[in-house]
Design a protein around this motif. Sequence first.
Motif, PDB file in Angstrom:
ATOM      1  N   SER A   1      -3.338   9.696  12.468  1.00 35.82           N
ATOM      2  CA  SER A   1      -1.906   9.625  12.164  1.00 35.82           C
ATOM      3  C   SER A   1      -1.372   8.216  12.410  1.00 35.82           C
ATOM      4  O   SER A   1      -0.516   7.723  11.655  1.00 35.82           O
ATOM      5  N   VAL A   2      -1.866   7.565  13.462  1.00 34.70           N
ATOM      6  CA  VAL A   2      -1.480   6.167  13.705  1.00 34.70           C
ATOM      7  C   VAL A   2      -1.986   5.271  12.579  1.00 34.70           C
ATOM      8  O   VAL A   2      -1.290   4.345  12.128  1.00 34.70           O
ATOM      9  N   LEU A   3      -3.205   5.546  12.086  1.00 37.46           N
ATOM     10  CA  LEU A   3      -3.781   4.750  11.003  1.00 37.46           C
ATOM     11  C   LEU A   3      -2.936   4.820   9.743  1.00 37.46           C
ATOM     12  O   LEU A   3      -2.609   3.786   9.130  1.00 37.46           O
ATOM     13  N   ILE A   4      -2.573   6.022   9.330  1.00 37.22           N
ATOM     14  CA  ILE A   4      -1.817   6.143   8.086  1.00 37.22           C
ATOM     15  C   ILE A   4      -0.386   5.638   8.263  1.00 37.22           C
ATOM     16  O   ILE A   4       0.220   5.124   7.317  1.00 37.22           O
ATOM     17  N   ARG A   5       0.171   5.735   9.480  1.00 44.51           N
ATOM     18  CA  ARG A   5       1.483   5.135   9.706  1.00 44.51           C
ATOM     19  C   ARG A   5       1.407   3.614   9.603  1.00 44.51           C
ATOM     20  O   ARG A   5       2.348   2.959   9.149  1.00 44.51           O
ATOM     21  N   THR A   6       0.263   3.048  10.017  1.00 42.46           N
ATOM     22  CA  THR A   6       0.056   1.607   9.865  1.00 42.46           C
ATOM     23  C   THR A   6      -0.057   1.238   8.388  1.00 42.46           C
ATOM     24  O   THR A   6       0.495   0.223   7.941  1.00 42.46           O
ATOM     25  N   VAL A   7      -0.782   2.069   7.621  1.00 38.43           N
ATOM     26  CA  VAL A   7      -0.903   1.824   6.184  1.00 38.43           C
ATOM     27  C   VAL A   7       0.457   1.916   5.508  1.00 38.43           C
ATOM     28  O   VAL A   7       0.790   1.116   4.623  1.00 38.43           O
ATOM     29  N   MET A   8       1.262   2.872   5.942  1.00 38.75           N
ATOM     30  CA  MET A   8       2.605   3.041   5.366  1.00 38.75           C
ATOM     31  C   MET A   8       3.627   2.047   5.921  1.00 38.75           C
ATOM     32  O   MET A   8       4.764   2.003   5.456  1.00 38.75           O
ATOM     33  N   ARG A   9       3.212   1.284   6.929  1.00 42.10           N
ATOM     34  CA  ARG A   9       4.082   0.285   7.560  1.00 42.10           C
ATOM     35  C   ARG A   9       5.353   0.918   8.116  1.00 42.10           C
ATOM     36  O   ARG A   9       6.468   0.403   7.944  1.00 42.10           O
ATOM     37  N   LEU A  10       5.167   2.034   8.825  1.00 34.90           N
ATOM     38  CA  LEU A  10       6.288   2.716   9.448  1.00 34.90           C
ATOM     39  C   LEU A  10       6.445   2.210  10.873  1.00 34.90           C
ATOM     40  O   LEU A  10       5.507   2.268  11.667  1.00 34.90           O
TER      41      LEU A  10
ATOM     42  N   GLY B   1       0.110  13.916  17.662  1.00 39.76           N
ATOM     43  CA  GLY B   1      -0.494  13.820  16.337  1.00 39.76           C
ATOM     44  C   GLY B   1       0.315  14.521  15.268  1.00 39.76           C
ATOM     45  O   GLY B   1       0.534  13.979  14.172  1.00 39.76           O
ATOM     46  N   ILE B   2       0.793  15.730  15.576  1.00 41.56           N
ATOM     47  CA  ILE B   2       1.568  16.495  14.592  1.00 41.56           C
ATOM     48  C   ILE B   2       2.888  15.803  14.282  1.00 41.56           C
ATOM     49  O   ILE B   2       3.303  15.703  13.118  1.00 41.56           O
ATOM     50  N   PHE B   3       3.573  15.289  15.318  1.00 41.01           N
ATOM     51  CA  PHE B   3       4.822  14.564  15.077  1.00 41.01           C
ATOM     52  C   PHE B   3       4.581  13.323  14.240  1.00 41.01           C
ATOM     53  O   PHE B   3       5.407  12.953  13.389  1.00 41.01           O
ATOM     54  N   GLY B   4       3.438  12.665  14.478  1.00 40.37           N
ATOM     55  CA  GLY B   4       3.109  11.487  13.665  1.00 40.37           C
ATOM     56  C   GLY B   4       2.882  11.835  12.212  1.00 40.37           C
ATOM     57  O   GLY B   4       3.375  11.143  11.309  1.00 40.37           O
ATOM     58  N   TRP B   5       2.153  12.922  11.956  1.00 44.08           N
ATOM     59  CA  TRP B   5       1.922  13.352  10.572  1.00 44.08           C
ATOM     60  C   TRP B   5       3.234  13.765   9.911  1.00 44.08           C
ATOM     61  O   TRP B   5       3.468  13.463   8.729  1.00 44.08           O
ATOM     62  N   CYS B   6       4.105  14.463  10.659  1.00 40.96           N
ATOM     63  CA  CYS B   6       5.392  14.872  10.086  1.00 40.96           C
ATOM     64  C   CYS B   6       6.277  13.666   9.778  1.00 40.96           C
ATOM     65  O   CYS B   6       7.043  13.689   8.810  1.00 40.96           O
ATOM     66  N   ARG B   7       6.152  12.628  10.594  1.00 35.84           N
ATOM     67  CA  ARG B   7       6.917  11.399  10.328  1.00 35.84           C
ATOM     68  C   ARG B   7       6.506  10.791   8.987  1.00 35.84           C
ATOM     69  O   ARG B   7       7.355  10.365   8.196  1.00 35.84           O
TER      70      ARG B   7
ATOM     71  N   GLN C   1      -8.375  10.332   2.714  1.00 41.90           N
ATOM     72  CA  GLN C   1      -8.189  10.303   1.261  1.00 41.90           C
ATOM     73  C   GLN C   1      -7.112   9.301   0.858  1.00 41.90           C
ATOM     74  O   GLN C   1      -7.328   8.462  -0.023  1.00 41.90           O
ATOM     75  N   PHE C   2      -5.951   9.365   1.492  1.00 33.99           N
ATOM     76  CA  PHE C   2      -4.848   8.489   1.125  1.00 33.99           C
ATOM     77  C   PHE C   2      -5.082   7.033   1.531  1.00 33.99           C
ATOM     78  O   PHE C   2      -4.851   6.130   0.724  1.00 33.99           O
ATOM     79  N   PRO C   3      -5.506   6.748   2.777  1.00 31.06           N
ATOM     80  CA  PRO C   3      -5.759   5.335   3.121  1.00 31.06           C
ATOM     81  C   PRO C   3      -6.822   4.686   2.251  1.00 31.06           C
ATOM     82  O   PRO C   3      -6.664   3.531   1.834  1.00 31.06           O
TER      83      PRO C   3
ATOM     84  N   MET D   1       0.821  -1.213   0.000  1.00 29.39           N
ATOM     85  CA  MET D   1       0.000   0.000   0.000  1.00 29.39           C
ATOM     86  C   MET D   1       0.854   1.263   0.000  1.00 29.39           C
ATOM     87  O   MET D   1       0.525   2.256  -0.634  1.00 29.39           O
ATOM     88  N   GLU D   2       1.966   1.220   0.754  1.00 26.67           N
ATOM     89  CA  GLU D   2       2.766   2.429   0.872  1.00 26.67           C
ATOM     90  C   GLU D   2       3.371   2.845  -0.457  1.00 26.67           C
ATOM     91  O   GLU D   2       3.554   4.035  -0.713  1.00 26.67           O
ATOM     92  N   LYS D   3       3.683   1.871  -1.343  1.00 25.45           N
ATOM     93  CA  LYS D   3       4.264   2.209  -2.638  1.00 25.45           C
ATOM     94  C   LYS D   3       3.250   2.931  -3.521  1.00 25.45           C
ATOM     95  O   LYS D   3       3.626   3.786  -4.318  1.00 25.45           O
ATOM     96  N   ARG D   4       1.981   2.598  -3.385  1.00 30.31           N
ATOM     97  CA  ARG D   4       0.951   3.261  -4.179  1.00 30.31           C
ATOM     98  C   ARG D   4       0.821   4.724  -3.758  1.00 30.31           C
ATOM     99  O   ARG D   4       0.583   5.601  -4.600  1.00 30.31           O
ATOM    100  N   LEU D   5       0.958   5.002  -2.478  1.00 26.68           N
ATOM    101  CA  LEU D   5       0.890   6.382  -2.016  1.00 26.68           C
ATOM    102  C   LEU D   5       2.112   7.177  -2.449  1.00 26.68           C
ATOM    103  O   LEU D   5       2.000   8.356  -2.791  1.00 26.68           O
TER     104      LEU D   5
END
Length: 295
Positions: free
Chosen positions: A40-49, A106-112, A276-278, A1-5
């Motif tokens: 932010s935790v959700l999208i980090r999970t999608v990105m597998r960070l 939350g902000i640090f998670g989004w910046c990550r 939108q991204f997930p 999933m992360e490669k598609r984003l």
Amino acid sequence: MEKRLERLHPFTILLYFLFILTLSMAGYHPVLQVLSFCLSVLIRTVMRLKARKQYLWLTLIFYLSVIVMNPILMHRGNTVLFYLNGNRITFEAFCYGCVMALMLAGIFGWCRVMTTMLTDDKIFYLFGRVSAKAALLISMVMHFIPVYMRRMEEMRACHRTLGLYRDDTLVDKIRAEGLLLSGLLTWAFEHSVRTADSMEDRGYGSGRRTVYAPMRFRKTDAILCSGMVFFFLMAITGLIRGGMAWQYYPEIVWGDAGRIKEYLMVITGYVGVALQFPLYALFETVKKRKEKKYE
């Protein structure tokens, strides 16, 4: 999933995080900050960070220090919990510290996530024609921070092997980390000089800069940008109308209790932008699996 984003257009990625960070810092409403942290935790999970345990512990200590220090330094509020050295520790200051720590998390998670998706070449593509020096500075900062962290870990492991790193007491640990920091700064200065010489030898800044950009603004990017703009304007409209009004001092007051419509506009707009991204990554994954199934 992360490669598609990561294959999305740089402008789409920039617009996404610009909207998300703007809405995340738009207010101190507890519901908004809980949403920011969870998404932010959700999208980090999608990105597998994945984060290292040491980083997680340092981050947790930082957030707890924010929660503890705010009521100690700020004595506003009507609800007194107890007194510490003659100073009031109030419930309102404690709640404000909790929400502030949640907002920073939350902000640090989004910046990550943003530093992972906005790579050096994408930053140059976005800002290179406007200001090549600014684009170079931003990309180098985003690149060298993880490089220096990895170098620090390598130096720490080397010192442990040689028996130079001692952490028996706090004083020994401070001395050992200070020696590592001194070596890291020396290496950083030498590395920066070599980088500057290499750029000069390759003719950087000698003429008009050209950009090789295999990035195309596709139909998918247009749909995502349109959706983000729609939900962002919805959230901003709700915020302007007082949809996230929340007061901490001198007492906690939910200012938007009578503005349910505006409140729902902000929540819907924020969630709409963040998902939108997930949802796009999930849609593309399901689509690819169906195509492979029928092949």
